[in-house]
Scaffold this motif. Structure first.
Motif, PDB file in Angstrom:
ATOM      1  N   ASP A   1      -6.046  -0.913   2.923  1.00 19.66           N
ATOM      2  CA  ASP A   1      -4.822  -1.436   2.320  1.00 19.66           C
ATOM      3  C   ASP A   1      -4.300  -0.481   1.266  1.00 19.66           C
ATOM      4  N   GLU A   2      -3.004  -0.453   1.136  1.00 22.69           N
ATOM      5  CA  GLU A   2      -2.382   0.322   0.069  1.00 22.69           C
ATOM      6  C   GLU A   2      -2.447  -0.473  -1.233  1.00 22.69           C
TER       7      GLU A   2
ATOM      8  N   LEU B   1      -0.210  -3.916   1.338  1.00 26.98           N
ATOM      9  CA  LEU B   1       0.253  -3.826   2.712  1.00 26.98           C
ATOM     10  C   LEU B   1      -0.767  -3.084   3.559  1.00 26.98           C
TER      11      LEU B   1
ATOM     12  N   ARG C   1      -2.269  -0.570   6.122  1.00 27.82           N
ATOM     13  CA  ARG C   1      -1.893   0.774   6.535  1.00 27.82           C
ATOM     14  C   ARG C   1      -1.697   0.822   8.052  1.00 27.82           C
TER      15      ARG C   1
ATOM     16  N   SER D   1       5.292   4.706   3.121  1.00 24.55           N
ATOM     17  CA  SER D   1       4.083   4.577   2.307  1.00 24.55           C
ATOM     18  C   SER D   1       2.878   4.114   3.116  1.00 24.55           C
ATOM     19  N   ARG D   2       3.128   3.480   4.258  1.00 24.13           N
ATOM     20  CA  ARG D   2       2.036   2.961   5.091  1.00 24.13           C
ATOM     21  C   ARG D   2       1.773   3.826   6.308  1.00 24.13           C
TER      22      ARG D   2
END
Length: 497
Positions: free
Chosen positions: A320-321, A325, A327, A380-381
């Motif tokens: 997870d970030e 969220l 990844r 970002s993911r």
């Protein structure tokens, strides 16, 4: 078809009117010598007739009945040839016994050089088998050591002679190599109270049971038999059949005899290729976990076949970030393994170029344009990474690109694992269970479980013909079902005038 012995089949041919009618024979024609049947079977084996009869006749059935083959299922079943299950001591004794009888029959002059003590441990003076392997558990290990040294003495005694060209000598050599360590540093010295105490030491030592490989010889009467840790000695038969709901019958499309010591994972791609060569390749293939490795799933996908099977092993933990969220991974990308269309990321952007690793075709590198990746809401993911100067077609790109390197076998596993977590997948996978009934039918009705023959060629012929018999029986039943009028239709029919 009826799982009869040769003599039972010849008797039915001669006296059963149903057989006369089926084969279009007059009563005076309905006779066949057993030798003729035997010779014909030998010719079938020489010319691969069993496989040709099965594949060509089955393909004609599929065409005649209009059967669909897009959905198929695959499984294996364990079968035994006509052999006795031997202990390790029994294997040594029987192999030596077979060798001694062959030498006395084919090279009686050379056989005279075998010591009386050694020969009498395995054969009586009448030529009958002795009971040397019939030992109590406490004596078995000692006798096994004696047998191992005897095998070395026989191999060494006849090396370089005419006997060494015999098949039975080769079996003796194979047994020695698979069951014993051989070398000068080995001290095969018999004990003072052992049966071969006066015959001298030999440079061997028995292997521990765990050192003996599963593909080692299990009986001299059928050298192709191997061992499976959870199924025992014998062969594996791979069986594929259709599982289309609209078919008038489900037909066995493929059978193949494989070693019991091998893994089912090694046959998946070969089965798909064989079916495709015959023009009946499946678009969906149901099988169990063993067949469904990531490599097999990727190779099947390249051939246009979806492998429907559970995924083995544990699912990796999802990272997870900081914002909580999940990844994204390469499994979230739409990657065409045939490279006919560009890969598409989770946000719907197409790759500008793709490159396959020549040394590892399962690995592919995808490049995405900077102008679509940087403003993307999933950036970002996303697993893509910026590379300042990626190599594009042998040249360096001055502008750079976002790159994703993916292992297609792992991508296949990831997609299937996600599909498996869906509650609907289990219902879909239930279609595979039907092949267990086919395996049972082949064993109970057609005698596949315990064959009357031994030897790889004879086993393969028997398997092909039994599978073909099952298909013929199913075809006849399907035709009869088409011809028979349902009782309900008779009840509602208007009275005859």
């Amino acid at each position: 078809m009826f799982d009869l012995t040769d003599m039972e089949a010849l008797e039915e041919l001669e006296f059963n009117l149903l057989w006369h009618h089926a084969l279009r024979l007059e009563m005076e024609e309905a006779h066949l010598a057993q030798k003729t049947l035997h010779n014909f079977r030998v010719r079938l084996m020489e010319h691969d007739g069993g496989r040709l009869a099965f594949s060509e006749t089955t393909d004609r059935m599929i065409e005649a009945l209009g059967l669909r083959t897009g959905k198929q299922r695959l499984d294996s079943t364990h079968v035994m040839s006509n052999i006795a299950v031997l202990t390790r001591l029994g294997l040594f004794c029987e192999t030596v016994r077979v060798f001694l009888l062959a030498v006395s029959r084919e090279h009686p002059g050379l056989g005279e050089g075998i010591g009386d003590g050694l020969a009498q441990r395995y054969l009586k003076e009448t030529g009958e088998a002795s009971r040397y392997e019939d030992a109590r558990s406490g004596e078995g290990r000692r006798r096994l050591s004696v047998c191992a040294r005897d095998v070395y003495r026989l191999v060494d005694r006849f090396r370089g002679t005419a006997v060494a060209k015999m098949e039975e000598y080769g079996l003796l050599e194979r047994l020695l190599g698979e069951q014993c360590h051989v070398g000068r540093h080995r001290d095969g010295r018999p004990g003072a109270d052992e049966d071969d105490a006066e015959e001298g030491k030999v440079p061997i030592a028995l292997k521990e049971p765990k050192e003996v490989r599963s593909y080692s010889m299990q009986t001299p009467h059928d050298p192709e038999v191997t061992y499976s840790g959870h199924k025992g000695k014998g062969y594996e038969v791979q069986v594929a059949e259709t599982c289309e709901e609209g078919n008038a019958m489900q037909v066995i499309t493929h059978v193949e005899v494989t070693p019991s010591s091998g893994s089912d994972a090694g046959v998946t791609v070969g089965v798909i290729d064989t079916l495709r060569e015959r023009g009946i390749g499946p678009s969906e293939l149901w099988c169990d976990t063993t067949y469904g490795s990531g490599h097999n799933g990727w190779e099947a996908e390249r051939r246009g076949t979806e492998l429907v099977s559970p995924v083995g092993g544990r699912a990796p933990g999802e990272a997870d970030e900081d914002d909580g969220l999940v990844r994204l991974t390469a499994a979230d990308f739409d990657i065409d393994v045939t490279a006919r269309r560009a890969a598409v990321c989770a946000a719907g952007h197409e790759a500008v170029s793709e490159y396959e690793d020549e040394d590892a075709p399962e690995r592919v590198e995808m490049h995405f344009a900077r102008e679509v990746c940087e403003p993307c809401s999933l950036r970002s993911r996303c697993p893509v990474r910026w590379r300042r100067r990626p190599e594009l077609g042998g040249e360096w790109s001055p502008r750079g690109a976002y790159v994703l390197s993916a292992d297609l076998a792992r991508v296949n596993i990831g997609r299937r694992r996600r599909a498996e977590s869906d509650g609907q997948w289990r219902k879909r996978y239930g279609l595979r269970a039907g092949i267990e009934g086919t395996n049972s039918e082949l064993k109970r009705r057609h005698g596949l479980g315990r064959l009357r023959v031994r030897g790889g060629e004879r086993v393969r012929l028997a398997v092909y013909l039994k599978a073909l018999a099952c298909n013929v029986k199913r075809m006849v039943r399907a035709r009869l079902d088409e011809m028979l009028v349902p009782p309900a239709a008779l009840a509602t029919a208007p009275p005859a005038a």
